[in-house]
Design an enzyme around this catalytic site. Structure first.
Site, PDB file in Angstrom:
ATOM      1  CE  LYS A 208      -4.096   1.808   2.355  1.00  0.00           C
ATOM      2  NZ  LYS A 208      -5.058   1.559   3.449  1.00  0.00           N
ATOM      3  CD  GLU A 214       8.273  -7.268   6.711  1.00  0.00           C
ATOM      4  OE1 GLU A 214       8.154  -7.483   7.932  1.00  0.00           O
ATOM      5  OE2 GLU A 214       7.841  -6.220   6.157  1.00  0.00           O
ATOM      6  N   GLY A 272      -5.412  -3.217   4.772  1.00  0.00           N
ATOM      7  CA  GLY A 272      -4.690  -4.324   4.154  1.00  0.00           C
ATOM      8  C   GLY A 272      -5.353  -5.670   4.335  1.00  0.00           C
ATOM      9  NE  ARG A 273      -7.328  -5.620  10.474  1.00  0.00           N
ATOM     10  CZ  ARG A 273      -6.749  -4.437  10.653  1.00  0.00           C
ATOM     11  NH1 ARG A 273      -5.620  -4.148   9.998  1.00  0.00           N
ATOM     12  NH2 ARG A 273      -7.273  -3.534  11.465  1.00  0.00           N
ATOM     13  CD  GLU A 358      -2.772  -6.345  11.034  1.00  0.00           C
ATOM     14  OE1 GLU A 358      -1.568  -6.656  11.131  1.00  0.00           O
ATOM     15  OE2 GLU A 358      -3.351  -6.182   9.938  1.00  0.00           O
ATOM     16  CG  HIS A 389      -5.508 -38.271  13.905  1.00  0.00           C
ATOM     17  ND1 HIS A 389      -5.555 -39.581  14.341  1.00  0.00           N
ATOM     18  CD2 HIS A 389      -6.474 -38.144  12.963  1.00  0.00           C
ATOM     19  CE1 HIS A 389      -6.503 -40.223  13.667  1.00  0.00           C
ATOM     20  NE2 HIS A 389      -7.082 -39.373  12.833  1.00  0.00           N
ATOM     21  CE  LYS A 503       5.273  -2.895   9.522  1.00  0.00           C
ATOM     22  NZ  LYS A 503       4.336  -2.283   8.560  1.00  0.00           N
TER      23      LYS A 503
END
Length: 538
Positions: A208, A214, A272-273, A358, A389, A503
């Site tokens: 964005k 990253e 973003g999410r 978030e 399991h 960050k």
């Protein structure tokens, strides 16, 4: 949005008293009292999604008291504020309008006096054109070879959304291959680049701000790799043929080298999410085709209408949110498990983990006060048959209360009758065993160590089939559930300032890792020790 501590409301106090009256009631007793409990506590949405919430420790009184809580908090005004483009993300002075991205009918979405309808439709047209050109071989690499590989470079919502959806809709994939690069661990990058030919690959850089560490580090590495592995290449051709940017920061994207015609927007009113419906969804459209991507949007829009217009008594996202509040804030259940009985939906728990935690992982309320009640539950989960399991032992016989959402398709895409019947029998059996325990068997045949007390709550969600439309319904359902929870928690669900702190600190530490000082001593002893230990190997 009404700013009020929910624990100070009349409805909250009534719920506290009600909890004391019902906390020793069992699900078994509730079913015995109401022979029509499934009918009374299940909602069938268009015969595409069945939501069964009957296996919860709730009565009609519980639901009505929870409804009263929402009404006292004037929830309907908050919903209207979002749908009408008000700045409900107040800490960033933004509207929250991911709903506008899947809107097909309302041509009147206003943000800061601007109608965004045409912007959204024009961008959809661009996504359609790019998708069709690449899928049909019209858009080729610099040597004229058709594109085979789509490499998505992004993190957070720019990664989890496209990853989850493309995997869930694997039965709709075309001939293209998809790869995701999100981590700063170079292993992921190097392993991906081993298997692709640069002449046949498109790289989508999704950020964005176009400053996400990253993403930009990986994009620069790929840019360098691409130039080293191509020859006689005009640099403009390279970026025109092989790089696409998705960002609100056109200037930095162009400085990186991406031509303006290859840059798709993401607006500041899209978190973003919540962004897979936007240009961030380009990889989805490329893998399943624009027609199916449009169906994904259409399904989400249908759930938007259900959420906005349906009566509270029949509103699935609202009821899901209230059940979550009931366990999180009155039963002190700290986690919720998402358990899909579908291999293709294996990334859904991870996606919903980000979407929920978030959004609602906050400790400051909308009036800047510290919160003294629980906000976001911890979201986790895995595929059902694999979970059976591993962690299901704790669900059945552990000491913690963990509400679960069980999700399964009625109709599979790959049909092996015996396999699917066994899968669904497990899906249904687990919810029954959790609810009723050994009450459904002869207790004389078991010893103390086999006893399962039951009374473990769950919701069951049956999807007719995992289609783009139904997946859109499901994702939007959870989006609105999380929004309603945020209303009740009295928090701003659409910022994420906690993410920013890490960050900032990492940038400071990076400077220390890169300098020539051998003994760092300016932080706490643990941080100093970790930095110095790491540097001793350099």
């Amino acid at each position: 949005m009404k700013n009020i501590n929910p624990t100070k409301t009349i409805a909250w106090k009534i719920l506290q008293d009600h909890f004391q009256n019902i906390k020793y009631t069992t699900i078994t007793e509730l079913f015995k009292k109401d022979k029509n409990r499934f009918k009374n506590f299940a909602i069938n949405f268009e015969n595409e999604i069945l939501f069964d919430f009957s296996k919860n420790i709730i009565s009609n009184k519980t639901i009505n008291y929870l409804f009263n809580l929402l009404k006292e908090l004037e929830y309907s005004n908050s919903i209207r504020d979002m749908f009408y483009g008000k700045n409900i993300n107040k800490t960033e002075h933004r509207s929250v309008l991911h709903i506008a991205l899947r809107n097909h009918n309302n041509n009147d979405f206003i943000v800061h006096n601007n109608n965004i309808y045409n912007d959204v439709r024009n961008n959809l047209s661009k996504i359609k054109q790019i998708s069709n050109d690449i899928i049909n071989g019209i858009w080729t690499g610099y040597t004229g070879k058709p594109i085979k590989n789509i490499i998505n470079i992004g993190i957070g919502g720019s990664y989890l959304g496209p990853l989850m959806v493309t995997e869930a809709l694997k039965s709709y994939h075309n001939h293209l291959n998809i790869y995701f690069i999100s981590s700063l661990d170079a292993t992921q990058l190097i392993h991906t680049l081993k298997y692709i030919n640069p002449e046949e690959s498109i790289f989508i850089v999704s950020s964005k701000t176009f400053t996400t560490q990253e993403t930009i580090v990986n994009a620069c590495n790929i840019k360098e790799w691409f130039m080293e592995n191509t020859s006689n290449l005009n640099i403009n051709d390279m970026f025109t043929k092989h790089f696409i940017g998705i960002t609100s920061n056109t200037t930095d994207a162009m400085t990186f080298g991406i031509p303006q015609q290859n840059i798709l927007p993401i607006w500041n009113w899209v978190g973003g999410r919540f962004s897979l419906w936007s240009s961030i969804g380009l990889p989805i459209s490329l893998l399943i085709g624009f027609k199916n991507f449009y169906e994904l949007l259409h399904g989400a829009e249908k759930m938007d209408h259900h959420f906005f217009y349906s009566n509270i008594n029949n509103n699935i996202p609202i009821i899901m949110a209230l059940i979550s509040i009931w366990y999180n804030n009155f039963w002190n259940a700290e986690t919720e498990a998402i358990i899909p009985y579908s291999y293709d939906m294996r990334f859904l728990p991870k996606y919903l983990q980000q979407l929920n935690m978030e959004s609602n992982g906050k400790s400051i309320d909308r009036t800047k006060n510290n919160i003294d009640y629980q906000t976001s539950p911890i979201i986790w989960g895995d595929i059902g048959t694999e979970g059976q399991h591993s962690f299901f032992q704790m669900l059945h016989q552990g000491t913690k209360i963990i509400p679960c959402d069980f999700i399964a398709p009625v109709l599979p895409h790959i049909y092996l009758q015996n396999n699917h019947n066994i899968l669904i029998s497990n899906y249904i059996a687990q919810t029954r065993a959790l609810a009723f325990g050994n009450n459904i068997t002869n207790k004389n045949d078991i010893n103390e160590y086999e006893i399962c007390t039951g009374n473990h709550p769950s919701n069951s969600i049956f999807m007719r089939k995992i289609t783009p439309y139904n997946l859109g319904l499901l994702i939007a359902l959870y989006e609105h559930k999380i929004f309603i929870q945020g209303i009740i928690f009295n928090i701003f669900s659409f910022d994420q300032w906690g993410v920013e702190l890490g960050k900032k600190i990492s940038n400071l530490i990076l400077e220390d890792l890169n300098d020539n000082v051998n003994n760092i001593n300016k932080y706490d002893s643990s941080t100093n020790g970790l930095i110095n230990f790491y540097k001793s190997f350099l």
